[in-house]
Design a protein around this motif. Structure first.
Motif, short mmCIF file in Angstrom:
data_model
loop_
_atom_site.label_atom_id
_atom_site.label_comp_id
_atom_site.label_asym_id
_atom_site.label_seq_id
_atom_site.Cartn_x
_atom_site.Cartn_y
_atom_site.Cartn_z
N GLY A 97 23.78 18.55 -15.65
CA GLY A 97 24.97 19.23 -15.15
C GLY A 97 24.75 20.53 -14.40
N ALA A 98 23.49 20.91 -14.14
CA ALA A 98 23.25 22.12 -13.36
C ALA A 98 23.78 21.91 -11.94
CB ALA A 98 21.76 22.44 -13.33
N LYS A 99 24.33 22.96 -11.34
CA LYS A 99 24.90 22.88 -10.00
C LYS A 99 23.82 22.89 -8.92
CE LYS A 99 29.39 23.07 -10.76
NZ LYS A 99 30.16 21.87 -10.51
N ASP A 100 22.73 23.59 -9.17
CA ASP A 100 21.71 23.79 -8.15
C ASP A 100 20.50 24.40 -8.83
OD1 ASP A 100 20.45 23.98 -5.68
OD2 ASP A 100 22.05 25.13 -4.73
N PHE A 101 19.47 24.65 -8.06
CA PHE A 101 18.33 25.37 -8.63
C PHE A 101 17.72 26.25 -7.55
CE2 PHE A 101 16.42 21.68 -6.74
CZ PHE A 101 15.20 22.10 -6.26
N ILE A 102 17.15 27.35 -7.98
CA ILE A 102 16.45 28.26 -7.08
C ILE A 102 15.03 28.42 -7.57
CG2 ILE A 102 18.33 29.55 -5.97
CD1 ILE A 102 18.47 31.42 -8.25
N VAL A 103 14.12 28.54 -6.64
CA VAL A 103 12.70 28.58 -6.97
C VAL A 103 12.20 30.02 -6.94
CG1 VAL A 103 10.41 27.78 -6.28
CG2 VAL A 103 12.38 26.26 -6.04
N LYS A 104 11.37 30.35 -7.93
CA LYS A 104 10.72 31.66 -7.96
C LYS A 104 9.49 31.62 -7.07
CE LYS A 104 11.98 32.36 -12.79
NZ LYS A 104 11.46 32.52 -14.15
N PRO A 105 9.10 32.68 -6.43
CA PRO A 105 9.78 33.99 -6.39
C PRO A 105 11.09 33.89 -5.59
CG PRO A 105 7.94 33.95 -4.86
CD PRO A 105 7.90 32.66 -5.62
N PHE A 106 12.09 34.64 -6.02
CA PHE A 106 13.41 34.53 -5.43
C PHE A 106 13.48 35.09 -4.02
CE2 PHE A 106 14.23 35.07 -10.05
CZ PHE A 106 14.60 33.75 -10.28
N GLN A 107 14.22 34.36 -3.17
CA GLN A 107 14.55 34.88 -1.84
C GLN A 107 16.03 35.16 -1.89
OE1 GLN A 107 12.84 31.37 -0.08
NE2 GLN A 107 11.38 32.60 1.06
N ALA A 108 16.40 36.39 -1.59
CA ALA A 108 17.79 36.83 -1.73
C ALA A 108 18.79 35.89 -1.06
CB ALA A 108 17.95 38.25 -1.19
N ASP A 109 18.52 35.49 0.17
CA ASP A 109 19.49 34.65 0.87
C ASP A 109 19.66 33.29 0.20
OD1 ASP A 109 16.91 33.97 1.66
OD2 ASP A 109 17.40 33.71 3.78
N ARG A 110 18.58 32.74 -0.35
CA ARG A 110 18.66 31.45 -1.03
C ARG A 110 19.44 31.58 -2.35
NH1 ARG A 110 20.12 27.21 -2.40
NH2 ARG A 110 18.91 25.73 -3.61
N VAL A 111 19.25 32.68 -3.06
CA VAL A 111 19.97 32.93 -4.31
C VAL A 111 21.47 32.99 -4.02
CG1 VAL A 111 20.39 34.62 -6.16
CG2 VAL A 111 18.04 34.12 -5.42
N ILE A 112 21.86 33.80 -3.03
CA ILE A 112 23.27 33.96 -2.68
C ILE A 112 23.87 32.64 -2.19
CG2 ILE A 112 24.89 35.18 -1.14
CD1 ILE A 112 23.69 36.86 -3.52
N GLU A 113 23.12 31.92 -1.38
CA GLU A 113 23.59 30.63 -0.86
C GLU A 113 23.88 29.65 -2.00
OE1 GLU A 113 21.38 26.83 1.10
OE2 GLU A 113 20.79 28.78 1.92
N ALA A 114 22.96 29.55 -2.96
CA ALA A 114 23.15 28.65 -4.10
C ALA A 114 24.36 29.05 -4.94
CB ALA A 114 21.89 28.64 -4.97
N ILE A 115 24.53 30.35 -5.14
CA ILE A 115 25.65 30.84 -5.94
C ILE A 115 26.98 30.60 -5.24
CG2 ILE A 115 26.73 32.98 -6.81
CD1 ILE A 115 23.89 33.86 -7.65
N GLN A 116 27.04 30.91 -3.94
CA GLN A 116 28.28 30.67 -3.18
C GLN A 116 28.66 29.20 -3.25
OE1 GLN A 116 29.94 33.16 -2.27
NE2 GLN A 116 28.77 34.71 -1.20
N LYS A 117 27.66 28.32 -3.06
CA LYS A 117 27.90 26.88 -3.07
C LYS A 117 28.43 26.43 -4.43
CE LYS A 117 24.70 23.51 -2.87
NZ LYS A 117 23.43 22.94 -2.46
N ALA A 118 27.82 26.94 -5.50
CA ALA A 118 28.23 26.55 -6.85
C ALA A 118 29.64 27.03 -7.18
CB ALA A 118 27.25 27.10 -7.88
N LEU A 119 30.03 28.18 -6.64
CA LEU A 119 31.34 28.76 -6.94
C LEU A 119 32.47 28.13 -6.11
CD1 LEU A 119 30.34 32.49 -7.34
CD2 LEU A 119 31.18 30.99 -9.15
#
Length: 120
Positions: A97-119
């Motif tokens: 049930g996870a909405k998405d995943f982000i890979v470490k090390p984090f890239q700010a734009d990818r983190v925000i993109e995944a969060i916006q998409k999930a919301l």
């Protein structure tokens, strides 16, 4: 109103990195947890709009915590965070049930993109 996010990672440095990215982009960090059990407890306390959840943690891993939170709150929005080479675990997380995943090390734009998409 800012979206509320709960950050779950056993590494304080990683939590700090995500928190920094989120606060700079207008999100409100309502809590932090360092293992799966603490994540479940904090979820109950803070009712976040979204959770960023590390997969590999001591005590209880992120996938177990994801399943537990989704069981109690089927509409919970959770994004998994993983290191490279954890593809099998990421697939488990998405199936759980996870909405998405982000890979470490984090890239700010990818983190925000995944969060916006999930919301959305």
């Amino acid at each position: 109103m800012a979206n509320k996010v709960l950050i779950v990672d056993d590494a304080a440095f990683m939590r700090m990195m995500i928190k920094d990215i989120l606060t700079k982009n207008g999100f409100e960090v309502v809590g932090e947890a360092q293992d799966g059990q603490e994540a479940i407890d904090k979820y109950e306390e803070t009712s976040p709009d979204l959770v960023t959840m590390d997969i590999t943690m001591p005590e209880m891993d992120g996938i177990t915590a994801l399943k537990e939170i989704k069981q109690r709150h089927p509409d919970a929005k959770i994004i998994m965070c993983s290191a490279m080479g954890q593809q099998a675990m990421v697939i488990d997380a998405i199936q759980a049930g996870a909405k998405d995943f982000i890979v470490k090390p984090f890239q700010a734009d990818r983190v925000i993109e995944a969060i916006q998409k999930a919301l959305d």
